[in-house]
Design a protein around this motif. Structure first.
Motif, PDB file in Angstrom:
ATOM      1  N   GLY A  43       0.860  -1.227   0.078  1.00 56.84           N
ATOM      2  CA  GLY A  43       0.024  -0.061   0.159  1.00 56.84           C
ATOM      3  C   GLY A  43       0.710   1.021  -0.012  1.00 56.84           C
ATOM      4  O   GLY A  43       0.213   2.440  -0.021  1.00 56.84           O
ATOM      5  N   SER A  44       2.097   1.103   0.169  1.00 57.98           N
ATOM      6  CA  SER A  44       2.911   2.299   0.022  1.00 57.98           C
ATOM      7  C   SER A  44       3.480   2.799  -1.323  1.00 57.98           C
ATOM      8  O   SER A  44       3.891   4.057  -1.319  1.00 57.98           O
ATOM      9  N   GLU A  68       9.820  -2.575  -7.709  1.00 56.33           N
ATOM     10  CA  GLU A  68       9.586  -1.438  -8.585  1.00 56.33           C
ATOM     11  C   GLU A  68       8.423  -0.843  -8.358  1.00 56.33           C
ATOM     12  O   GLU A  68       7.727  -1.002  -7.555  1.00 56.33           O
ATOM     13  N   GLN A  69       8.373   0.485  -9.214  1.00 54.17           N
ATOM     14  CA  GLN A  69       7.499   1.556  -8.846  1.00 54.17           C
ATOM     15  C   GLN A  69       6.695   1.792 -10.050  1.00 54.17           C
ATOM     16  O   GLN A  69       7.003   2.396 -10.875  1.00 54.17           O
ATOM     17  N   PRO A  70       5.441   0.978 -10.316  1.00 54.43           N
ATOM     18  CA  PRO A  70       4.582   1.080 -11.423  1.00 54.43           C
ATOM     19  C   PRO A  70       3.739   2.067 -11.276  1.00 54.43           C
ATOM     20  O   PRO A  70       3.512   2.737 -10.274  1.00 54.43           O
ATOM     21  N   SER A 140      -6.790  -5.423  -9.883  1.00 50.19           N
ATOM     22  CA  SER A 140      -6.445  -4.301 -10.854  1.00 50.19           C
ATOM     23  C   SER A 140      -5.113  -4.123 -11.056  1.00 50.19           C
ATOM     24  O   SER A 140      -5.098  -3.453 -12.197  1.00 50.19           O
ATOM     25  N   GLY A 141      -4.161  -4.451 -10.248  1.00 50.98           N
ATOM     26  CA  GLY A 141      -2.771  -4.063 -10.443  1.00 50.98           C
ATOM     27  C   GLY A 141      -2.681  -2.581  -9.777  1.00 50.98           C
ATOM     28  O   GLY A 141      -1.509  -2.235  -9.744  1.00 50.98           O
TER      29      GLY A 141
END
Length: 237
Positions: A43-44, A68-70, A140-141
């Motif tokens: 959640g961050s 990774e930071q999508p 949902s990603g």
């Protein structure tokens, strides 16, 4: 690849970790085995690629491999303040709002509310809706589930609002004449009424707190449809 939310700060962990009970149950239901890949998020914002290292009756252990930071969030931070629709429609609203990218959902009660919640019952419903949002984020990603705020009365919520600096505020009203148009603010707050709509006095109170009345067209939309229509417009604009 299966995705699971964990209520453990993953950035502060390293190597082999035991999954929290909820995520572990999901892994067991899917019958994942050591070596199988999965994705975790807390959640961050980031998400972590991981693999199962051990499966037990009461414990599942995984190894974090890489983070990774999508970029899957809306360009704007949008809060939907909704007078709760009856039956299971609030579940549907929270689920779809999460899929569409809402930052938060604020459940409210108004003069014409059918669903009224207080005390422990309100707390349980909020926890349930937060679970719905987490499940929708897994599917949902999204890496930041929609936040479900505590249930409040409309009057108390309006009174507690700040001056709205830097935030666009819209009031969904069947009596409004102006349609929703583009706005420059990066934060937006939309207020939507119950099945019978907000009373004139409640709409006046919202306007006094900076909400601009907007219409979504000539058709009357259900209480659980109108805020999602706005969110869809924002997601595609």
């Amino acid at each position: 690849m299966p995705r699971f939310f964990v209520d453990t700060p993953l950035a502060a962990t390293a190597g082999d970790i035991a999954l929290p009970a909820g995520a572990a149950r999901h892994v067991q239901v899917l019958r994942l085995q050591p070596g199988d890949a999965l994705t975790l998020f807390d959640g961050s914002g980031p998400e972590w690629q991981a693999e199962v290292t051990a499966m037990g009756r009461s414990e599942v252990r995984v190894r974090l491999i890489a983070s990774e930071q999508p970029q899957r969030e809306l360009a704007r931070s949008v809060t939907l303040a909704v007078v709760m629709p009856a039956n299971d429609r609030m579940d549907f609203l929270v689920e779809k709002a999460t899929e569409l990218g809402a930052a938060a959902v604020q459940p409210l009660m108004s003069e014409r509310s059918v669903l009224r919640l207080n005390g422990e019952r309100a707390d349980k419903k909020r926890a349930h809706w937060q679970g719905v949002a987490i499940a929708a984020a897994e599917q949902s990603g999204r890496t930041v589930p929609t936040r479900v705020e505590p249930v409040m009365t409309l009057g108390a919520w309006l009174a507690a609002l700040n001056d709205g600096g830097g935030e666009w505020r819209g009031l969904l009203s069947p009596r409004a004449a102006s349609p929703l148009t583009a706005f420059p603010q990066q934060r937006a707050l939309f207020l939507s009424g119950p099945e019978g709509g907000l009373s004139d006095a409640e709409e006046d109170a919202a306007r006094a707190r900076g909400f601009a009345p907007i219409t979504l067209g000539p058709r009357v939309l259900r209480a659980d449809t109108a805020p999602l229509a706005v969110l869809s417009w924002l997601a595609l604009s």
